[in-house]
Design a protein around this motif. Sequence first.
Motif, PDB file in Angstrom:
ATOM      1  N   HIS A  59       0.813  -1.234   0.000  1.00 37.90           N
ATOM      2  CA  HIS A  59       0.000   0.000   0.000  1.00 37.90           C
ATOM      3  C   HIS A  59       0.844   1.281   0.000  1.00 37.90           C
ATOM      4  N   ILE A  60       1.868   1.304  -0.848  1.00 37.71           N
ATOM      5  CA  ILE A  60       2.709   2.503  -0.926  1.00 37.71           C
ATOM      6  C   ILE A  60       1.833   3.690  -1.339  1.00 37.71           C
ATOM      7  N   GLY A  61       1.903   4.756  -0.534  1.00 44.81           N
ATOM      8  CA  GLY A  61       1.022   5.914  -0.739  1.00 44.81           C
ATOM      9  C   GLY A  61       0.090   6.122   0.440  1.00 44.81           C
ATOM     10  N   PHE A  62      -0.183   5.052   1.177  1.00 44.53           N
ATOM     11  CA  PHE A  62      -1.001   5.171   2.398  1.00 44.53           C
ATOM     12  C   PHE A  62      -0.191   5.926   3.447  1.00 44.53           C
ATOM     13  N   SER A  63      -0.845   6.841   4.172  1.00 40.23           N
ATOM     14  CA  SER A  63      -0.086   7.591   5.185  1.00 40.23           C
ATOM     15  C   SER A  63      -0.945   7.932   6.397  1.00 40.23           C
ATOM     16  N   LYS A  64      -1.986   7.153   6.593  1.00 42.44           N
ATOM     17  CA  LYS A  64      -2.897   7.471   7.696  1.00 42.44           C
ATOM     18  C   LYS A  64      -2.390   6.882   9.010  1.00 42.44           C
ATOM     19  N   GLU A  65      -3.230   7.075  10.032  1.00 45.20           N
ATOM     20  CA  GLU A  65      -2.825   6.737  11.388  1.00 45.20           C
ATOM     21  C   GLU A  65      -2.388   5.273  11.543  1.00 45.20           C
ATOM     22  N   ALA A  66      -3.045   4.384  10.809  1.00 40.75           N
ATOM     23  CA  ALA A  66      -2.733   2.960  10.988  1.00 40.75           C
ATOM     24  C   ALA A  66      -1.275   2.634  10.654  1.00 40.75           C
ATOM     25  N   ASN A  67      -0.664   3.436   9.767  1.00 43.71           N
ATOM     26  CA  ASN A  67       0.777   3.337   9.494  1.00 43.71           C
ATOM     27  C   ASN A  67       1.202   4.544   8.671  1.00 43.71           C
ATOM     28  N   PRO A  68       1.747   5.562   9.328  1.00 44.95           N
ATOM     29  CA  PRO A  68       2.124   6.784   8.602  1.00 44.95           C
ATOM     30  C   PRO A  68       3.311   6.593   7.659  1.00 44.95           C
ATOM     31  N   ASP A  69       4.039   5.484   7.774  1.00 50.06           N
ATOM     32  CA  ASP A  69       5.231   5.304   6.938  1.00 50.06           C
ATOM     33  C   ASP A  69       5.311   3.875   6.400  1.00 50.06           C
ATOM     34  N   VAL A  70       4.475   3.619   5.392  1.00 48.87           N
ATOM     35  CA  VAL A  70       4.422   2.256   4.830  1.00 48.87           C
ATOM     36  C   VAL A  70       5.678   1.922   4.032  1.00 48.87           C
ATOM     37  N   ALA A  71       6.369   2.956   3.539  1.00 46.31           N
ATOM     38  CA  ALA A  71       7.631   2.693   2.827  1.00 46.31           C
ATOM     39  C   ALA A  71       8.668   2.139   3.794  1.00 46.31           C
ATOM     40  N   ALA A  72       8.668   2.659   5.003  1.00 47.19           N
ATOM     41  CA  ALA A  72       9.651   2.196   5.995  1.00 47.19           C
ATOM     42  C   ALA A  72       9.397   0.744   6.389  1.00 47.19           C
ATOM     43  N   THR A  73       8.124   0.375   6.549  1.00 45.33           N
ATOM     44  CA  THR A  73       7.865  -1.003   6.966  1.00 45.33           C
ATOM     45  C   THR A  73       8.101  -1.984   5.816  1.00 45.33           C
ATOM     46  N   LEU A  74       7.837  -1.553   4.568  1.00 45.18           N
ATOM     47  CA  LEU A  74       8.190  -2.415   3.438  1.00 45.18           C
ATOM     48  C   LEU A  74       9.708  -2.590   3.379  1.00 45.18           C
ATOM     49  N   SER A  75      10.426  -1.494   3.593  1.00 45.90           N
ATOM     50  CA  SER A  75      11.887  -1.581   3.571  1.00 45.90           C
ATOM     51  C   SER A  75      12.404  -2.497   4.675  1.00 45.90           C
ATOM     52  N   LEU A  76      11.748  -2.435   5.827  1.00 43.32           N
ATOM     53  CA  LEU A  76      12.161  -3.304   6.924  1.00 43.32           C
ATOM     54  C   LEU A  76      11.908  -4.771   6.576  1.00 43.32           C
ATOM     55  N   ALA A  77      10.770  -5.036   5.959  1.00 42.57           N
ATOM     56  CA  ALA A  77      10.482  -6.410   5.534  1.00 42.57           C
ATOM     57  C   ALA A  77      11.557  -6.888   4.559  1.00 42.57           C
ATOM     58  N   ILE A  78      11.947  -5.999   3.652  1.00 49.11           N
ATOM     59  CA  ILE A  78      12.974  -6.366   2.663  1.00 49.11           C
ATOM     60  C   ILE A  78      14.325  -6.591   3.337  1.00 49.11           C
ATOM     61  N   GLU A  79      14.595  -5.773   4.340  1.00 49.69           N
ATOM     62  CA  GLU A  79      15.834  -5.964   5.102  1.00 49.69           C
ATOM     63  C   GLU A  79      15.861  -7.379   5.693  1.00 49.69           C
ATOM     64  N   ARG A  80      14.740  -7.797   6.246  1.00 47.65           N
ATOM     65  CA  ARG A  80      14.647  -9.146   6.827  1.00 47.65           C
ATOM     66  C   ARG A  80      14.856 -10.208   5.750  1.00 47.65           C
ATOM     67  N   ILE A  81      14.241  -9.982   4.603  1.00 52.04           N
ATOM     68  CA  ILE A  81      14.356 -10.968   3.520  1.00 52.04           C
ATOM     69  C   ILE A  81      15.803 -11.034   3.033  1.00 52.04           C
ATOM     70  N   ASN A  82      16.417  -9.860   2.874  1.00 54.27           N
ATOM     71  CA  ASN A  82      17.796  -9.824   2.378  1.00 54.27           C
ATOM     72  C   ASN A  82      18.778 -10.468   3.352  1.00 54.27           C
TER      73      ASN A  82
END
Lengths: 313, 118
Positions: A59-82
């Motif tokens: 959901h890149i582009g979402f920035s509401k209260e449920a997660n104001p930084d979805v790019a950061a959490t996707l990046s974190l997931a990728i960090e784990r995968i890498n």
Amino acid sequence: MSEPLANRRSVLRCMAWAGTGVLWTVAGGVPRSFAFSDRAGQIAAKDSGLTFVQISDSHIGFSKEANPDVAATLSLAIERINALDPQPAFILHTGDVTHLSKPSEFSTAADILKTLRAPVHVIPGEHDVIGDDDGSEFSARFPAAGRRGNGWYSFDAGGVHFTGLVNVLDFKAGGLGHLGDAQLEWLEDDLRGLSASTPIVVFAHMPLWNVYEPWGWGTDDSAQALAYLQRFGSVTVLNGHIHQVQQQVEGNTRFFTAMSTAYPQPAPGAAPTPGPLTVQPSRLREVIGLRDVQIEGRTGRLAVTDEPLARPA
Amino acid sequence: MTSAHTLVGTALATAVLLAMAVAVTPYGPFAAGATPPAAAVTIEEFAFVPGDLTIAPGTTVAWVNKDEAPHTIITDDKTVRSGALDTGDAFSHQFTTPGTYSYHCSLHPQMTGHIIVQ
């Protein structure tokens, strides 16, 4: 086979979002499960077959209260995968890469996904095809060898046949996800030459079983697809869309929905609407995450592990 | 279904709606030169409110999304479509031809509504 009871508890813990990883092994259609922490042991102990990772609903582009930084959490997931060793053969992204199908969102998502060490196979969610009636814009952004029709495709890896379906186009009013006759015909043809012992992994955005119809969490013509899959001994269906782990077994077919990398959604019927579920910011990473799948080279067994980005403190 | 429609950004949505609310005369004919009639549909809690709206020909309907989730407007025949409406976004469309226009949200097709032009 001594683990199932203990690990069934692990599954329940995971589904309750307590953050426990679970490793599933499907042996000839019979599921077994292990703790996620055993992954390294599993690979070392058995002949290491193919492993891959599923991520979903970034959901890149979402920035509401449920997660104001979805790019950061996707990046974190990728960090784990890498950091996985050995590296997965590839990553499946089961859609809703973006929130509103905006070019800027696609660009950001593509930039983040490029940081994956392993290749990624993408299938669209309904948020990725707003105004894109035939999925062609999405397919142009995420080219895949052998895309057919409105973007569906298949490939083979590690003795397993992977089929990516598109069930987010041409929704009917009041309806569910939809595959359509052209795709169903293609699927029948795609599976025709395969022996019944070939393990099949189907990946698509919306669930291919009826998780919760009042919220549209199903696919209206999935029964026909499942009929084509019925003769196979091991069928694993991986979906996203509902931002939580749910599972279902029907005969030799096992269905799994995955966590989002962005934000959770309520359990079916647990809230008035399926809108984003806001949890305490400190707990968010316990309810979003990724899925690790191992296929034993020798047996073709599939082991599925859902891993949140953080364990509860 | 001939007529114009516009997607209005978040900042303008409230102002446009207020202007329309002042101008609402959804059931009566309107004189040449007068402000065209307008009506509003709110999108909230994954529903169109009101779900069924009856208007006079020439009425412009404005939808405003008050949900945290994005939604869209698309008539079942796909002739009118809004694109993505994020929180606070509005979309308006003028209905000139009598008839019943069934529509839904292309992201959440369980959300349905009707515009009855008569």
